[in-house]
Design an enzyme around this catalytic site. Structure first.
Site, PDB file in Angstrom:
ATOM      1  N   VAL A 125       0.843  -1.199   0.000  1.00 40.71           N
ATOM      2  CA  VAL A 125       0.000   0.000   0.000  1.00 40.71           C
ATOM      3  C   VAL A 125       0.877   1.248   0.000  1.00 40.71           C
ATOM      4  CG1 VAL A 125      -1.808   1.276   1.209  1.00 40.71           C
ATOM      5  CG2 VAL A 125      -1.778  -1.223   1.321  1.00 40.71           C
ATOM      6  N   ILE A 129       5.707   4.751   1.555  1.00 41.04           N
ATOM      7  CA  ILE A 129       5.122   5.365   2.759  1.00 41.04           C
ATOM      8  C   ILE A 129       4.811   4.274   3.785  1.00 41.04           C
ATOM      9  CG2 ILE A 129       3.252   6.796   3.665  1.00 41.04           C
ATOM     10  CD1 ILE A 129       2.691   7.735   0.808  1.00 41.04           C
ATOM     11  N   GLU A 183       0.307   2.295 -18.180  1.00 45.06           N
ATOM     12  CA  GLU A 183       0.484   1.114 -19.025  1.00 45.06           C
ATOM     13  C   GLU A 183      -0.201   1.334 -20.371  1.00 45.06           C
ATOM     14  OE1 GLU A 183       2.001  -1.693 -17.806  1.00 45.06           O
ATOM     15  OE2 GLU A 183       2.220  -0.956 -15.763  1.00 45.06           O
ATOM     16  N   LYS A 198      -5.622  -1.666  -2.589  1.00 41.56           N
ATOM     17  CA  LYS A 198      -4.919  -1.078  -1.449  1.00 41.56           C
ATOM     18  C   LYS A 198      -5.904  -0.665  -0.355  1.00 41.56           C
ATOM     19  CE  LYS A 198      -1.270   0.389  -4.585  1.00 41.56           C
ATOM     20  NZ  LYS A 198      -0.871   1.424  -5.559  1.00 41.56           N
TER      21      LYS A 198
END
Lengths: 420, 420
Positions: A125, A129, A183, A198
């Site tokens: 996730v 961080i 992408e 996430k």
């Protein structure tokens, strides 16, 4: 000495191996023991990779080697890594993964399997961080009131560009693809699915709620138009793709969609490819976590933090943050029951009676308008830009449907939710 | 069940006791065991307090009670809490403290004393923000390049008000005192000492460096004037009191002073009483942590997070982040050797030859000017506003001294460092 086997030596796996070597001194000082990247498992030995560790195509060289203490799973996918991670845990190896899809689908089975063995996933996730760390350990005294996360750098880069340059979605998508931020098929990112994976992980740690991606509201950024961007600017909003988790009574909202966020909120200030997660606890108030959400080194930073944790204390905090259930298990709020504020843009016929008809549809559906602005367009058309007071998702959906099929609204209404 | 004794039942102690009761369900679920606030030690039993736990004036009822597992030290001061915490550790009790002064002076002795016993202090830096957790665990794979922290809410409130309202330091200090954000004697906050205590704790975790507050550069916000605020606005800077730790070669800069920060930096966006800490790692890049730095409940959130950690895993990570020393021990950079950019304001005589004289002093001291602006004042005076390229603290100090004693500069030059 702890020996690490890396399964999947792409961008992140390469960084993991290289950082363990580059930063050996600081890592050994912090972990208390040397951590050695011993071997990497790849599918193609001929591909050129920028690593100095031994490579193999035989996964058993990791899973069946008793000298390997920690398995780092970076291969991607869902069912195949699940089987591999399961074997690793059964063989008593600690596991670290960055695989959000694996966790979005199998986190509770993995928690069972890893009841005695370390299983960590900080990198899954928001990349570098340490948000799992913060939510699971740092904020553990709090009932979590809400989480708002910008957790997809591709979307945030695109939205920031659209806001700053007034450019169209298609223009910016092309630019993001050229820069390698998006992408060729961008659906997983721009459609909100990556963010949803996430969000489900954070939802489990905050609330202990077990749901799959298919069960929650997921909308992407594909329909944000230039005129909505202009409105956002004029009314001092930023547009962000947020993953939102919120507790209302004993129900949990989990949803991913574009949001108009007032410019003075910290989360509105997270721009470009960066990620940010705002967490509101009942005691601590709002805290916010900001950093790089992707990239080999940033993601590897989180993977290695987990490895160091395991070196320091073995099985640490409970995998998903709860040692046991106390009190009532919360349930997922139905999509239709979500309450928030809405921005709507209606392309209408610029003639008398239009406004009355539109107003009636809102009134009939219990929707109260907060602000309204009419902007004339060419050929006797106009854009009606509206924001509502807090109302119920099911009501707004019904009103939009009625508006779309009324004679005064000419095209499909645009809708963006507002969180303030 | 774990029993907690609280030494010092003021604002934070009251919150700790009450949150352990209010949030018992979620805390028990996360900790795996019930955590009971058993007793509080106070100096005055007659004072009205909003807690339901038993109170005593006899500290031995905590220190000598074998049933107490965890001692929470919230009494403040340095030497007295040091003796008490020492006794608690000797009696095998885990200790949690929010006492930054205690740690600024005794953290390495405490690390020795707590080699086998949990000793935690998340609340000592930036209140409710889990920054110790992030730096010690979440970023452990990184060599820390720099830390910039807004860690004093009083100063940040005042500076934000000064910037937003163009008000003077004295006006805003009075307002802060009326709101209860500043003490009657505000020196500890506005003078930068509170920030320095917190910075030294972060410096230890990032770099393993053992220094005392007296050894580092500490300047407060008392000399920020309205004209400097105007300059900051005009040149798109915010003014923040920062605690800065930075590694340059094998030397560590540790310093506290007002800083001009470009508005687009995340740390520049942390306004009002809120705290924020930006950490740059060599692998993860910049991460930033934001939240309430003070207040009973926010601080107690961090204290209780530590208690839950102790319940979950006993002695967790090494107290100051290092299990052992590997490589060379870094040393503190001398104040004079610090290199940064500077903003200077010189009140000069508005006559020919002034600029040449000023320019000569800069040139003689190896200081190169980046920007310069002259603003005329009344009575043949002018303000010269300058920013320098990166130069050395000792050179700028010498130049300022020479400027002050030159005939063309009329008052003591104002100087604010710039970090960008």
């Amino acid at each position: 000495m702890l020996k690490v086997g890396i399964i999947g030596v792409g961008t992140v796996g390469t960084s993991v191996a290289n950082i363990l070597i580059d930063n050996k001194n600081i890592i050994t000082a912090r972990a208390g023991v040397e951590i050695v990247p011993h071997i990497g498992v790849v599918s193609n030995l001929d591909k050129k990779r920028d690593v100095s560790i031994k490579l193999t195509t035989d996964i058993n060289e990791v899973l069946e080697d008793d000298s390997i203490d920690i398995v780092v799973e970076l291969m991607g996918g869902i069912e195949k890594p699940y089987e591999i991670v399961k074997r690793a845990l059964e063989n008593g190896k600690a596991v670290v993964t960055a695989n959000k899809a694996l966790l979005a689908y199998h986190r509770y089975e993995l928690q069972e399997l890893a009841s005695d063995t370390p299983f960590e996933f900080e990198a899954a996730v928001a990349g570098g961080i340490p948000i799992i760390n913060a939510l699971r350990d740092g904020l553990s005294a709090n009932n979590i009131k809400s989480i708002q996360g910008i957790m997809n750098g591709t979307c945030n880069f695109m939205l920031t560009k659209m806001i700053n340059e007034g450019a169209s979605y298609d223009q910016i998508l092309k630019e993001a693809q050229e820069l390698g931020y998006a992408e060729a098929d961008p659906t997983f990112d721009v459609g909100g699915f990556d963010t949803a994976h996430k969000l489900l992980i954070l939802g489990s740690i905050a609330y202990g709620i077990d749901v799959k991606p298919e069960e929650i509201l997921i909308e992407g950024i594909q329909n944000i138009s230039k005129i909505d961007i202009e409105f956002a600017k004029e009314f001092e909003y930023n547009i962000k793709l947020l993953g939102i988790a919120k507790k209302v009574g004993n129900e949990i909202e989990l949803r991913v969609h574009p949001v108009l966020v007032p410019l003075d909120k910290m989360i509105a200030k997270v721009d470009g490819v960066m990620n940010g997660v705002s967490v509101v606890g009942d005691k601590v108030g709002e805290t916010m976590y900001y950093g790089a959400g992707a990239g080999g080194d940033a993601t590897a930073s989180a993977v290695i933090a987990n490895i160091i944790d395991i070196a320091r204390r073995g099985k640490g905090s409970p995998m998903l943050g709860f040692e046991k259930q106390v009190g009532t298990q919360p349930t997922l709020m139905a999509k239709d029951d979500i309450k928030t504020k809405y921005y709507l843009r209606l392309e209408v016929a610029d003639k008398s009676g239009t406004l009355a008809k539109v107003a009636k549809i809102f009134g009939d559906n219990d929707i109260s308008i907060e602000n309204m602005m009419q902007k004339s367009l060419k050929r006797e058309k106009a854009n009606l830009l509206l924001t509502t007071h807090t109302c119920v998702e099911k009501d707004i959906k019904k009103a939009i449907d009625e508006l779309e099929h009324s004679k005064v609204v000419l095209t499909k209404p645009a809708m963006i939710r507002i969180e303030d």
